[in-house]
Design an enzyme around this catalytic site. Structure first.
Site, PDB file in Angstrom:
ATOM      1  N   ARG A 155      42.845  69.721  90.970  1.00  0.00           N
ATOM      2  CA  ARG A 155      42.753  68.385  91.739  1.00  0.00           C
ATOM      3  C   ARG A 155      43.164  68.497  92.641  1.00  0.00           C
ATOM      4  NH1 ARG A 155      40.092  66.850  86.856  1.00  0.00           N
ATOM      5  NH2 ARG A 155      37.979  66.898  86.828  1.00  0.00           N
ATOM      6  N   LYS A 184      43.165  67.660 107.253  1.00  0.00           N
ATOM      7  CA  LYS A 184      42.772  68.792 107.828  1.00  0.00           C
ATOM      8  C   LYS A 184      42.657  70.294 107.483  1.00  0.00           C
ATOM      9  CE  LYS A 184      39.356  68.354 111.157  1.00  0.00           C
ATOM     10  NZ  LYS A 184      38.751  68.100 112.240  1.00  0.00           N
ATOM     11  N   GLU A 204      45.478  74.196 123.782  1.00  0.00           N
ATOM     12  CA  GLU A 204      45.817  72.605 122.632  1.00  0.00           C
ATOM     13  C   GLU A 204      46.421  71.766 123.292  1.00  0.00           C
ATOM     14  OE1 GLU A 204      43.094  72.646 120.896  1.00  0.00           O
ATOM     15  OE2 GLU A 204      42.773  74.112 119.687  1.00  0.00           O
ATOM     16  N   LYS A 215      49.518  63.388 118.312  1.00  0.00           N
ATOM     17  CA  LYS A 215      48.582  63.436 116.647  1.00  0.00           C
ATOM     18  C   LYS A 215      48.547  62.477 115.595  1.00  0.00           C
ATOM     19  CE  LYS A 215      46.120  66.892 113.941  1.00  0.00           C
ATOM     20  NZ  LYS A 215      45.507  68.302 113.829  1.00  0.00           N
ATOM     21  N   ARG A 267      39.795  60.442 116.285  1.00  0.00           N
ATOM     22  CA  ARG A 267      40.441  61.831 116.016  1.00  0.00           C
ATOM     23  C   ARG A 267      39.239  62.445 116.661  1.00  0.00           C
ATOM     24  NH1 ARG A 267      43.277  63.674 110.333  1.00  0.00           N
ATOM     25  NH2 ARG A 267      43.403  66.029 110.477  1.00  0.00           N
ATOM     26  N   HIS A 305      35.685  71.442 122.805  1.00  0.00           N
ATOM     27  CA  HIS A 305      35.371  71.815 122.078  1.00  0.00           C
ATOM     28  C   HIS A 305      34.173  72.391 121.540  1.00  0.00           C
ATOM     29  CE1 HIS A 305      40.096  71.735 120.745  1.00  0.00           C
ATOM     30  NE2 HIS A 305      39.602  73.156 119.806  1.00  0.00           N
ATOM     31  N   HIS A 307      32.938  75.779 121.441  1.00  0.00           N
ATOM     32  CA  HIS A 307      32.771  76.172 120.629  1.00  0.00           C
ATOM     33  C   HIS A 307      31.483  77.360 120.606  1.00  0.00           C
ATOM     34  CE1 HIS A 307      30.588  76.563 116.097  1.00  0.00           C
ATOM     35  NE2 HIS A 307      29.667  76.519 116.747  1.00  0.00           N
TER      36      HIS A 307
HETATM   37  N1  LIG Z   1      43.455  72.101 110.366  1.00  0.00           N
HETATM   38  C1  LIG Z   1      42.767  71.953 111.432  1.00  0.00           C
HETATM   39  O1  LIG Z   1      43.135  71.191 112.662  1.00  0.00           O
HETATM   40  C2  LIG Z   1      43.361  72.883 112.279  1.00  0.00           C
HETATM   41  C3  LIG Z   1      43.428  73.106 113.689  1.00  0.00           C
HETATM   42  C4  LIG Z   1      43.116  73.677 114.985  1.00  0.00           C
HETATM   43  C5  LIG Z   1      42.969  75.100 114.051  1.00  0.00           C
HETATM   44  N2  LIG Z   1      42.480  75.073 112.830  1.00  0.00           N
HETATM   45  C6  LIG Z   1      42.978  76.576 112.516  1.00  0.00           C
HETATM   46  O2  LIG Z   1      43.232  77.530 112.876  1.00  0.00           O
HETATM   47  C7  LIG Z   1      42.801  78.762 112.597  1.00  0.00           C
HETATM   48  C8  LIG Z   1      43.404  79.277 113.621  1.00  0.00           C
HETATM   49  O3  LIG Z   1      45.262  79.433 114.152  1.00  0.00           O
HETATM   50  P1  LIG Z   1      46.004  80.230 114.687  1.00  0.00           P
HETATM   51  O4  LIG Z   1      45.650  80.130 116.054  1.00  0.00           O
HETATM   52  O5  LIG Z   1      47.659  79.667 113.906  1.00  0.00           O
HETATM   53  O6  LIG Z   1      46.036  81.432 114.093  1.00  0.00           O
HETATM   54  P2  LIG Z   1      46.760  82.595 112.899  1.00  0.00           P
HETATM   55  O7  LIG Z   1      46.901  82.056 111.607  1.00  0.00           O
HETATM   56  O8  LIG Z   1      45.085  83.700 112.770  1.00  0.00           O
HETATM   57  O9  LIG Z   1      47.511  83.192 113.750  1.00  0.00           O
HETATM   58  C9  LIG Z   1      47.327  83.940 114.928  1.00  0.00           C
HETATM   59  C10 LIG Z   1      47.868  85.607 114.547  1.00  0.00           C
HETATM   60  O10 LIG Z   1      49.075  85.638 115.052  1.00  0.00           O
HETATM   61  C11 LIG Z   1      50.123  85.931 113.565  1.00  0.00           C
HETATM   62  N3  LIG Z   1      51.552  85.221 113.455  1.00  0.00           N
HETATM   63  C12 LIG Z   1      51.326  84.051 113.438  1.00  0.00           C
HETATM   64  N4  LIG Z   1      52.731  83.541 112.922  1.00  0.00           N
HETATM   65  C13 LIG Z   1      53.359  85.015 114.324  1.00  0.00           C
HETATM   66  C14 LIG Z   1      54.351  84.833 114.208  1.00  0.00           C
HETATM   67  N5  LIG Z   1      55.299  84.078 114.665  1.00  0.00           N
HETATM   68  N6  LIG Z   1      54.557  85.748 114.983  1.00  0.00           N
HETATM   69  C15 LIG Z   1      54.169  86.820 114.957  1.00  0.00           C
HETATM   70  N7  LIG Z   1      52.645  87.373 114.888  1.00  0.00           N
HETATM   71  C16 LIG Z   1      52.698  85.895 114.227  1.00  0.00           C
HETATM   72  C17 LIG Z   1      49.205  86.105 112.780  1.00  0.00           C
HETATM   73  O11 LIG Z   1      49.377  86.902 111.774  1.00  0.00           O
HETATM   74  C18 LIG Z   1      47.971  86.248 113.433  1.00  0.00           C
HETATM   75  O12 LIG Z   1      47.539  87.798 113.954  1.00  0.00           O
HETATM   76  C19 LIG Z   1      41.306  78.504 112.250  1.00  0.00           C
HETATM   77  O13 LIG Z   1      40.818  78.950 111.222  1.00  0.00           O
HETATM   78  C20 LIG Z   1      41.406  77.115 112.993  1.00  0.00           C
HETATM   79  O14 LIG Z   1      40.205  76.436 112.470  1.00  0.00           O
HETATM   80  C21 LIG Z   1      42.831  73.981 112.184  1.00  0.00           C
HETATM   81  N1  LIG Z   2      34.010  64.925  85.410  1.00  0.00           N
HETATM   82  C1  LIG Z   2      34.047  64.254  83.912  1.00  0.00           C
HETATM   83  O1  LIG Z   2      34.866  63.278  83.714  1.00  0.00           O
HETATM   84  C2  LIG Z   2      33.520  64.903  82.750  1.00  0.00           C
HETATM   85  C3  LIG Z   2      33.814  64.334  81.488  1.00  0.00           C
HETATM   86  C4  LIG Z   2      33.574  64.731  80.327  1.00  0.00           C
HETATM   87  C5  LIG Z   2      33.121  66.253  80.720  1.00  0.00           C
HETATM   88  N2  LIG Z   2      32.646  66.663  82.112  1.00  0.00           N
HETATM   89  C6  LIG Z   2      31.615  68.189  81.960  1.00  0.00           C
HETATM   90  O2  LIG Z   2      30.703  68.101  81.320  1.00  0.00           O
HETATM   91  C7  LIG Z   2      30.077  69.364  81.530  1.00  0.00           C
HETATM   92  C8  LIG Z   2      29.337  68.868  80.255  1.00  0.00           C
HETATM   93  O3  LIG Z   2      27.786  68.066  80.462  1.00  0.00           O
HETATM   94  P1  LIG Z   2      27.152  67.558  79.561  1.00  0.00           P
HETATM   95  O4  LIG Z   2      26.841  67.406  78.007  1.00  0.00           O
HETATM   96  O5  LIG Z   2      25.976  66.572  79.433  1.00  0.00           O
HETATM   97  O6  LIG Z   2      26.282  69.309  79.525  1.00  0.00           O
HETATM   98  P2  LIG Z   2      25.529  69.858  80.733  1.00  0.00           P
HETATM   99  O7  LIG Z   2      25.605  69.270  81.685  1.00  0.00           O
HETATM  100  O8  LIG Z   2      25.518  71.518  80.042  1.00  0.00           O
HETATM  101  O9  LIG Z   2      23.751  69.140  79.646  1.00  0.00           O
HETATM  102  C9  LIG Z   2      23.848  69.812  78.115  1.00  0.00           C
HETATM  103  C10 LIG Z   2      22.051  70.509  77.979  1.00  0.00           C
HETATM  104  O10 LIG Z   2      20.932  69.796  77.931  1.00  0.00           O
HETATM  105  C11 LIG Z   2      20.430  69.816  78.627  1.00  0.00           C
HETATM  106  N3  LIG Z   2      20.042  68.796  79.686  1.00  0.00           N
HETATM  107  C12 LIG Z   2      20.526  67.042  80.293  1.00  0.00           C
HETATM  108  N4  LIG Z   2      20.185  66.452  80.299  1.00  0.00           N
HETATM  109  C13 LIG Z   2      18.421  66.827  79.311  1.00  0.00           C
HETATM  110  C14 LIG Z   2      18.013  65.588  79.075  1.00  0.00           C
HETATM  111  N5  LIG Z   2      17.498  64.544  79.414  1.00  0.00           N
HETATM  112  N6  LIG Z   2      16.245  66.074  78.830  1.00  0.00           N
HETATM  113  C15 LIG Z   2      16.807  67.448  77.407  1.00  0.00           C
HETATM  114  N7  LIG Z   2      17.610  68.073  77.934  1.00  0.00           N
HETATM  115  C16 LIG Z   2      18.781  67.616  79.035  1.00  0.00           C
HETATM  116  C17 LIG Z   2      21.292  70.361  79.746  1.00  0.00           C
HETATM  117  O11 LIG Z   2      20.168  71.744  80.595  1.00  0.00           O
HETATM  118  C18 LIG Z   2      21.959  71.304  79.349  1.00  0.00           C
HETATM  119  O12 LIG Z   2      21.266  72.719  78.222  1.00  0.00           O
HETATM  120  C19 LIG Z   2      31.025  69.858  80.700  1.00  0.00           C
HETATM  121  O13 LIG Z   2      31.573  70.888  82.098  1.00  0.00           O
HETATM  122  C20 LIG Z   2      32.590  69.138  81.150  1.00  0.00           C
HETATM  123  O14 LIG Z   2      33.718  69.718  81.551  1.00  0.00           O
HETATM  124  C21 LIG Z   2      33.148  66.239  84.030  1.00  0.00           C
HETATM  125 ZN   LIG Z   3      41.507  73.701 118.961  1.00  0.00          ZN
END
Ligand SMILES: NC(=O)c1ccc[n+]([C@@H]2O[C@H](COP(=O)([O-])OP(=O)(O)OC[C@H]3O[C@@H](n4cnc5c(N)ncnc54)[C@H](O)[C@@H]3O)[C@@H](O)[C@H]2O)c1
Ligand SMILES: NC(=O)c1ccc[n+]([C@@H]2O[C@H](COP(=O)([O-])OP(=O)(O)OC[C@H]3O[C@@H](n4cnc5c(N)ncnc54)[C@H](O)[C@@H]3O)[C@@H](O)[C@H]2O)c1
Ligand SMILES: [Zn+2]
Ligand SMILES: [Zn+2]
Lengths: 363, 363
Positions: free
Chosen positions: A120, A142, A184, A226, A241, A248, A252
């Site tokens: 998480r 992002k 960009e 940015k 943002r 784009h 796209h």
């Molecule tokens: N998170 C965001 O805000 C955000 C913004 C824009 C784009 N993106 C994402 O970024 C990705 C594209 O990123 P990119 O353009 O960096 O592509 P990329 O990561 O694929 O890199 C491009 C190529 O250059 C190579 N390479 C990278 N650094 C190098 C270096 N220093 N020397 C030699 N080779 C190098 C890589 O191995 C790859 O073959 C896309 O998936 C896009 O969705 C994300």
């Molecule tokens: N997110 C959290 O904070 C948190 C906390 C505790 C547990 N969990 C997770 O919860 C899961 C277990 O949850 P659970 O105990 O609810 O199990 P579950 O969701 O598997 O439900 C137990 C069984 O009861 C059946 N069932 C559910 N409601 C029913 C109803 N009203 N009538 C007849 N049958 C019904 C389901 O189909 C299932 O067969 C685990 O994966 C655990 O990791 C998460």
């Molecule tokens: Zn872009």
């Protein structure tokens, strides 16, 4: 060395920009001896930089495990994610682990999302190696992976604890990737900063020559812009943002219609920005002379100013909006209102968009 | 009808507790006509409740798509997640969609995580149908899926926009599931609220008979306690939320050593709580008479008071802490300091824990 602070909801973190950063543990603060790290990179970058980075980290007592994925956007997927989770699990990484993404946007987005989900949420550090990642992808939290045909469909907002921008990486970047990143850079200038646009007009040749002084200024300015946007709209909720998507939506359409990779992302965005400017002009909010300035700068950067000849203007529309609004004939787009300023506009009639794309094609 | 407000970092949301809730659109506010919903449930619950819920939602103009997964913890996985993403994508759900989880903790955790990741986060509503989910899993925004052998290894903190607790669901819940949920109810009382413990001593038979008045009070009290904890420690960062893991570290050892499902979660936690009390007693912070009260209540609820006969006390340890601290012979555990209060204690020698488990076995 430049330091920029990104202010977010839960905490602030630094972007550090300089040469030689990966040789210095201070770049990776707050990492310290005995911390556990999972370093994620790809097979292209590993032979170039992995050893240097390991010397810095392990030499300072940090315990490093690694995942080296094959190169390619197709590993920004559940498959790539599974490999990272498997490694984390196998090596008993706990909630106090730190992931490091050494790579471009692909490695950065994937590693960031793995960090967002593992137990998480664990810490991660971005070490972007492409121009695109240094000015855009690595900043702002992002993260995402692709799913089936949809790019970035599964993801999270999860901020890194630090972004380490080592300018030296750019010296080995393939030319096409560098130019793609310049699209960009130009986008920031058109959308947000007219002075920076002028700076680019005056310095584009130095940038293309990858002159360190020019790179340093350019990347710093993009990061500042940015960071400013992220501080006021971390989760893309209030429209600020979204301005960074200038060009784009049109781009796209090109990427999808031609098949991803046929046109680079930067090429598609470049053409898309001209289309956006033409749309703005038809709506009476953009001057012809400014369209010319944009086109000249793009051409000098080695970028296209119109879309592929094989695409008709009409063929863009189905790709431009996923939901049903476009069927009703209205679009929502980011449009420039001048060089250095832009806005979101809703309710743009599709015939205007078609006309704008046609204008970009013939001129 | 009871309403409890859960206050979190980004917003507050209501827990509504009553009978007949799924027949009333008001339970699902802020949903309104024309909203798009993806309803996620399983094959056990669909024949029981899906139709009623659909009548309420579709009858009020809400557009509902569905995913009906097979029943079972194994679908709280990347496989189950993929099915939800596929449905969302196929039906063109956008960032404004709302997921509804109709089910127990399995459906709730999975659907919540899908909502956390889809397009970097969409809204979701919890409609918990088991006692465990109504008092615990559905509240507080912990979402997750399992991975390989690790439970809840991949997840996110993502709060629902509403929790709809319809008491009628509990009438069809299998007895073993109901009793398993009672272990968590008793956990709240031991960890946080001595008055509630007394109430349980006075009302356990009514609860077991699933008397609506008793259920209403009991579930409300648990929800209030959980909401209180979530408000002060949303992301399990300051130790408050960890108190809700009372008995779970010992119980986890039973669940894993015996193979998941052999002992129900509630049975394992029940035995674990006795072990925690025995540990606290050995550390001089818990009275023998209170251990007896806990054991009597558990027995009346139909829950065990010690672990499986086939497990030696020593065999618990390797499962009780994943990291290396346990090798150094020290554990970190949630221990009661009296009925109705508890704390996190670090540095507990493993020989004390072994002795405590032995005590629980022989007494
Ligand atoms: N998170 C965001 O805000 C955000 C913004 C824009 C784009 N993106 C994402 O970024 C990705 C594209 O990123 P990119 O353009 O960096 O592509 P990329 O990561 O694929 O890199 C491009 C190529 O250059 C190579 N390479 C990278 N650094 C190098 C270096 N220093 N020397 C030699 N080779 C190098 C890589 O191995 C790859 O073959 C896309 O998936 C896009 O969705 C994300
Ligand atoms: N997110 C959290 O904070 C948190 C906390 C505790 C547990 N969990 C997770 O919860 C899961 C277990 O949850 P659970 O105990 O609810 O199990 P579950 O969701 O598997 O439900 C137990 C069984 O009861 C059946 N069932 C559910 N409601 C029913 C109803 N009203 N009538 C007849 N049958 C019904 C389901 O189909 C299932 O067969 C685990 O994966 C655990 O990791 C998460
Ligand atoms: Zn872009
Ligand atoms: Zn539990």
């Amino acid at each position: 060395m430049a330091k920029i602070i990104v202010k977010t909801e839960r905490y602030s973190y630094p972007i550090t920009i300089d040469t030689g950063l990966i040789h210095n543990l201070a770049s990776f603060l707050p990492l310290k001896a005995n911390d556990q790290v999972m370093l994620v990179t790809n097979q292209t970058l590993a032979p170039l930089y992995l050893k240097s980075l390991l010397i810095t980290l392990e030499g300072n007592g940090i315990k490093v495990d690694q995942v080296v994925l094959p190169d390619g956007e197709q590993y920004k997927s559940l498959t790539g994610l599974e490999q990272i989770f498997a490694a984390l699990s196998e090596k008993f990484h706990g909630r106090d682990t730190t992931l490091i993404a050494l790579g471009g946007g692909v490695i950065g987005d994937l590693t960031g999302f793995a960090a967002a989900c593992y137990q998480r949420g664990v810490r991660f550090i971005q070490v972007p190696t492409t121009l695109l990642a240094q000015v855009d992808a690595a900043i702002g939290g992002k993260t995402a992976i692709n799913h089936a045909m949809s790019k970035n469909m599964i993801g999270a907002f999860h901020q890194p604890i630090s972004v380490v921008i080592d300018l030296d990486f750019l010296q080995t970047l393939p030319k096409s990737e560098f130019i793609s990143g310049l699209a960009e850079v130009i986008k920031y200038a058109i959308a947000l900063d007219s002075d920076f646009f002028v700076w680019l007009e005056n310095n584009i040749e130095d940038l293309l020559a990858r002159d360190t002084t020019a790179l340093r200024y350019c990347i710093r300015r993009c990061c500042e812009l940015k960071a400013g946007i992220v501080a006021i709209d971390e989760r893309e909720e209030n429209g600020q943002r979204a301005l960074l998507n200038l060009g784009h939506t049109y781009g796209h359409a090109i990427e999808v219609a031609m098949g991803y990779g046929t046109w680079s992302h930067g090429q598609a965005v470049a053409a898309g920005m001209v289309m956006a400017a033409e749309t703005a002009k038809l709506l009476g909010q953009f001057a012809t002379a400014d369209i010319e300035r944009i086109k000249v700068l793009l051409l000098r950067a080695g970028l296209p100013t119109h879309g592929p000849d094989t695409m008709t203007a009409e063929s863009y529309l189905p790709y431009m909006q996923r939901d049903k609004k476009v069927l009703a004939g209205e679009l929502r787009l980011i449009l420039p209102t001048g060089i250095g300023q832009s806005e979101i506009r809703s309710g743009i009639p599709s015939h205007i968009v078609i006309k704008a794309i046609k204008h970009s094609q013939i001129s």
